[in-house]
Design an enzyme around this catalytic site. Sequence first.
Site, short mmCIF file in Angstrom:
data_model
loop_
_atom_site.label_atom_id
_atom_site.label_comp_id
_atom_site.label_asym_id
_atom_site.label_seq_id
_atom_site.Cartn_x
_atom_site.Cartn_y
_atom_site.Cartn_z
N GLY A 107 0.84 -1.19 0.00
CA GLY A 107 0.00 0.00 0.00
C GLY A 107 0.87 1.23 0.00
O GLY A 107 2.08 1.17 0.24
N GLN A 121 3.36 9.83 1.34
CA GLN A 121 4.63 9.13 1.12
C GLN A 121 5.28 9.47 -0.21
O GLN A 121 6.41 9.07 -0.49
CB GLN A 121 4.42 7.61 1.17
CG GLN A 121 4.09 7.10 2.55
CD GLN A 121 3.94 5.60 2.52
OE1 GLN A 121 2.89 5.08 2.17
NE2 GLN A 121 5.00 4.88 2.86
N CYS A 174 6.83 -0.78 5.81
CA CYS A 174 6.36 0.50 5.28
C CYS A 174 7.40 0.98 4.27
O CYS A 174 8.60 0.93 4.57
CB CYS A 174 6.24 1.51 6.42
SG CYS A 174 5.74 3.16 5.88
N LEU A 175 6.97 1.40 3.10
CA LEU A 175 7.92 1.83 2.07
C LEU A 175 8.77 3.02 2.51
O LEU A 175 9.85 3.24 1.98
CB LEU A 175 7.20 2.15 0.76
CG LEU A 175 6.59 0.95 0.01
CD1 LEU A 175 5.93 1.41 -1.28
CD2 LEU A 175 7.62 -0.12 -0.26
N HIS A 196 -3.13 0.71 7.85
CA HIS A 196 -1.80 1.33 7.85
C HIS A 196 -1.80 2.61 7.01
O HIS A 196 -1.29 3.65 7.43
CB HIS A 196 -0.80 0.30 7.30
CG HIS A 196 0.61 0.78 7.16
ND1 HIS A 196 1.67 0.24 7.86
CD2 HIS A 196 1.16 1.75 6.37
CE1 HIS A 196 2.78 0.86 7.53
NE2 HIS A 196 2.51 1.79 6.61
N GLU A 197 -2.40 2.54 5.81
CA GLU A 197 -2.39 3.70 4.91
C GLU A 197 -3.28 4.83 5.43
O GLU A 197 -2.95 6.00 5.30
CB GLU A 197 -2.81 3.30 3.49
CG GLU A 197 -1.97 2.23 2.82
CD GLU A 197 -0.47 2.39 2.99
OE1 GLU A 197 0.01 3.54 3.07
OE2 GLU A 197 0.22 1.36 3.07
N HIS A 217 -1.47 6.83 7.87
CA HIS A 217 -0.54 7.78 7.23
C HIS A 217 -1.21 9.13 6.98
O HIS A 217 -0.59 10.18 7.12
CB HIS A 217 -0.07 7.24 5.87
CG HIS A 217 1.19 6.43 5.92
ND1 HIS A 217 2.39 6.95 6.33
CD2 HIS A 217 1.44 5.14 5.58
CE1 HIS A 217 3.33 6.00 6.24
NE2 HIS A 217 2.78 4.90 5.79
CO CO Z 1 3.57 3.07 5.42
#
Ligand code: CO
Length: 163
Positions: free
Chosen positions: A43, A48, A85-86, A127-128, A131
């Site tokens: 995701g 991000q 997480c990216l 999670h997203e 963010h």
């Molecule tokens: Co993340």
Amino acid sequence: MELVFYPNKILREKCEEVTDFDESLDKTVLDMFSIMYKKNGAGLAASQVGIKKRIIAVYAGEGSVAIINPKIIKKEGSETEEEGCLSFPSLFLKIKRAKKIKAEGQNTKGKRIEIDVEGLISRALQHEIDHLDGILFIDRIGFWKKWRLKRRLKKLLPGQKER
Ligand code: CO
């Protein structure tokens, strides 16, 4: 469009509601999908990639979904699984989240959508959506674990400050 890494300040900011559902929104979503695929992420949130808007992309097995202005309207059960997480390359943490969720939001045309999910998609969505409110997965591991992790991160990222 480029991936933003911790501790970039934008990751702590609250993203704004999307009100214009124009072609640039489709373009943003497509670019987000391509970064997500390239980096093998489950995701991605707009913050991000440096965009302070409430847009998320989630990998959903046979395809991907983008949700604009997403909101969780129902949570059920709980489950602890490892998560990445990216914006934190090679950091994986066990995080407790709701097992099933019902979420609503809009598609890129502004049409209301609603989804019921569980498993990996449910986890990725939670999670997203975090963010979008400046909440990161390192905030979800408990006070002492986070304290120790921050010391570790400080060694990995010398000279960088984060609240
Ligand atoms: Co993340």
